[in-house]
Design a protein around this motif. Sequence first.
Motif, PDB file in Angstrom:
ATOM      1  N   LEU A  41     -11.308  12.171  -2.956  1.00 22.09           N
ATOM      2  CA  LEU A  41     -10.540  11.154  -2.247  1.00 22.09           C
ATOM      3  C   LEU A  41      -9.481  11.782  -1.358  1.00 22.09           C
ATOM      4  CD1 LEU A  41      -9.966   8.613  -5.174  1.00 22.09           C
ATOM      5  CD2 LEU A  41     -11.746   8.560  -3.414  1.00 22.09           C
ATOM      6  N   ILE A  42      -9.253  11.138  -0.218  1.00 17.85           N
ATOM      7  CA  ILE A  42      -8.218  11.573   0.709  1.00 17.85           C
ATOM      8  C   ILE A  42      -7.555  10.347   1.310  1.00 17.85           C
ATOM      9  CG2 ILE A  42      -9.726  11.682   2.745  1.00 17.85           C
ATOM     10  CD1 ILE A  42      -8.232  14.279   3.525  1.00 17.85           C
ATOM     11  N   LYS A  43      -6.294  10.469   1.636  1.00 17.17           N
ATOM     12  CA  LYS A  43      -5.531   9.367   2.205  1.00 17.17           C
ATOM     13  C   LYS A  43      -5.679   9.368   3.720  1.00 17.17           C
ATOM     14  CE  LYS A  43      -0.826   7.431   2.173  1.00 17.17           C
ATOM     15  NZ  LYS A  43       0.560   7.646   1.664  1.00 17.17           N
ATOM     16  N   VAL A  44      -5.987   8.199   4.283  1.00 16.70           N
ATOM     17  CA  VAL A  44      -6.068   8.052   5.735  1.00 16.70           C
ATOM     18  C   VAL A  44      -5.185   6.884   6.151  1.00 16.70           C
ATOM     19  CG1 VAL A  44      -8.402   8.998   5.851  1.00 16.70           C
ATOM     20  CG2 VAL A  44      -8.082   6.529   5.627  1.00 16.70           C
ATOM     21  N   SER A  45      -4.777   6.888   7.410  1.00 13.98           N
ATOM     22  CA  SER A  45      -3.886   5.830   7.881  1.00 13.98           C
ATOM     23  C   SER A  45      -4.193   5.503   9.336  1.00 13.98           C
ATOM     24  CB  SER A  45      -2.427   6.271   7.736  1.00 13.98           C
ATOM     25  OG  SER A  45      -1.546   5.276   8.178  1.00 13.98           O
ATOM     26  N   THR A  46      -4.167   4.217   9.657  1.00  9.23           N
ATOM     27  CA  THR A  46      -4.311   3.766  11.038  1.00  9.23           C
ATOM     28  C   THR A  46      -3.253   2.714  11.320  1.00  9.23           C
ATOM     29  OG1 THR A  46      -5.847   1.952  10.530  1.00  9.23           O
ATOM     30  CG2 THR A  46      -6.809   4.132  10.913  1.00  9.23           C
ATOM     31  N   ALA A  47      -2.943   2.543  12.580  1.00 14.21           N
ATOM     32  CA  ALA A  47      -1.942   1.543  12.964  1.00 14.21           C
ATOM     33  C   ALA A  47      -2.429   0.132  12.668  1.00 14.21           C
ATOM     34  CB  ALA A  47      -1.609   1.693  14.453  1.00 14.21           C
ATOM     35  N   GLU A  48      -3.747  -0.065  12.726  1.00 12.96           N
ATOM     36  CA  GLU A  48      -4.298  -1.404  12.534  1.00 12.96           C
ATOM     37  C   GLU A  48      -4.326  -1.832  11.071  1.00 12.96           C
ATOM     38  OE1 GLU A  48      -5.895   1.049  14.173  1.00 12.96           O
ATOM     39  OE2 GLU A  48      -5.387   0.411  16.208  1.00 12.96           O
ATOM     40  N   THR A  49      -4.748  -0.938  10.203  1.00  8.30           N
ATOM     41  CA  THR A  49      -4.969  -1.322   8.807  1.00  8.30           C
ATOM     42  C   THR A  49      -4.006  -0.666   7.830  1.00  8.30           C
ATOM     43  OG1 THR A  49      -6.616   0.442   8.499  1.00  8.30           O
ATOM     44  CG2 THR A  49      -7.415  -1.705   9.261  1.00  8.30           C
ATOM     45  N   GLY A  50      -3.137   0.222   8.320  1.00  7.50           N
ATOM     46  CA  GLY A  50      -2.246   0.923   7.407  1.00  7.50           C
ATOM     47  C   GLY A  50      -2.990   2.026   6.670  1.00  7.50           C
ATOM     48  N   TRP A  51      -2.504   2.403   5.481  1.00  9.46           N
ATOM     49  CA  TRP A  51      -3.115   3.517   4.767  1.00  9.46           C
ATOM     50  C   TRP A  51      -4.033   3.030   3.652  1.00  9.46           C
ATOM     51  CZ3 TRP A  51      -2.673   4.567  -0.431  1.00  9.46           C
ATOM     52  CH2 TRP A  51      -1.669   3.894  -1.133  1.00  9.46           C
ATOM     53  N   ARG A  52      -4.963   3.885   3.317  1.00  8.80           N
ATOM     54  CA  ARG A  52      -5.860   3.648   2.196  1.00  8.80           C
ATOM     55  C   ARG A  52      -6.473   4.970   1.767  1.00  8.80           C
ATOM     56  NH1 ARG A  52     -10.431  -0.280   3.411  1.00  8.80           N
ATOM     57  NH2 ARG A  52      -8.746  -1.492   4.329  1.00  8.80           N
ATOM     58  N   PRO A  62      -7.214  -6.393  -2.800  1.00 11.83           N
ATOM     59  CA  PRO A  62      -6.938  -6.774  -1.418  1.00 11.83           C
ATOM     60  C   PRO A  62      -7.274  -5.704  -0.388  1.00 11.83           C
ATOM     61  CG  PRO A  62      -4.911  -6.127  -2.502  1.00 11.83           C
ATOM     62  CD  PRO A  62      -5.990  -6.096  -3.550  1.00 11.83           C
ATOM     63  N   VAL A  63      -7.528  -4.471  -0.830  1.00 10.22           N
ATOM     64  CA  VAL A  63      -7.808  -3.375   0.095  1.00 10.22           C
ATOM     65  C   VAL A  63      -9.277  -2.979   0.066  1.00 10.22           C
ATOM     66  CG1 VAL A  63      -7.252  -0.981   0.709  1.00 10.22           C
ATOM     67  CG2 VAL A  63      -5.451  -2.510  -0.121  1.00 10.22           C
ATOM     68  N   TYR A  64      -9.849  -2.839  -1.138  1.00  7.32           N
ATOM     69  CA  TYR A  64     -11.212  -2.332  -1.272  1.00  7.32           C
ATOM     70  C   TYR A  64     -12.199  -3.425  -1.689  1.00  7.32           C
ATOM     71  CZ  TYR A  64      -8.200   1.747  -1.445  1.00  7.32           C
ATOM     72  OH  TYR A  64      -7.226   2.682  -1.157  1.00  7.32           O
ATOM     73  N   GLY A  65     -11.711  -4.646  -1.840  1.00  4.92           N
ATOM     74  CA  GLY A  65     -12.562  -5.771  -2.214  1.00  4.92           C
ATOM     75  C   GLY A  65     -12.301  -6.960  -1.314  1.00  4.92           C
TER      76      GLY A  65
END
Length: 215
Positions: A108-119, A170-173
């Motif tokens: 697993l690695i953390k990613v972030s975008t302006a549209e969806t935030g981090w996950r 709310p993020v992965y489901g």
Amino acid sequence: MNDFPFPILFDSRDVVIIDKPAGLAVHPGPKTPHSLEDHLPALANGGFVPVAAHRLDRDTSGCLAVARTKRGAKLLSAAFEERKAEKAYWAILSSLPATAEGLVDAPLIKVSTAETGWRMVVRRDGKPARTHWQVLDAATRLVEFRPETGRTHQIRVHAARIGCPIAGDPVYGDGIGPMRLHARSLAITLPDGQRLDASCDPPADWPTSPGPESR
């Protein structure tokens, strides 16, 4: 500790294990100004301000270890660093896995975008993450997860990885209804040899839990 509002599952001079309610963040943040930290001073033993030894997501309920003293903080930190903490989580999934049990081995690695935030996402260059799972009750889609590693959102991402996101995630489901993830048990072996054990039932609004023969 009479002023502490949540159940205490294990109590010693240096460490307590509590049953954290769903909906309460462990640490404060921009969206969670009220957090468990507001209540931890009630657990104090001396001048040390109690601290959570690990974290649970805001919407995850269940077993959480708290250091009451400086000594307790050092012991818990060493135990978690040496992977001497055994955790079991219960989750209600959005669908039933195709098999009764299995192992997810997906870094697993953390990613972030302006549209969806981090996950957290599964990626080959991520940190190692391994989770064992077993169906406890097919009727309620209740599954037990036992992580070998402790990555952020590990169980939530790995549940989605097997095609069965946690109900309400709310993020992965689908994010419909409350997220159904519960830290069912926690067993910690401290460097001094002491073993701490605690367990607690899921919140009362969960579907009926399986009988002892299924656990």
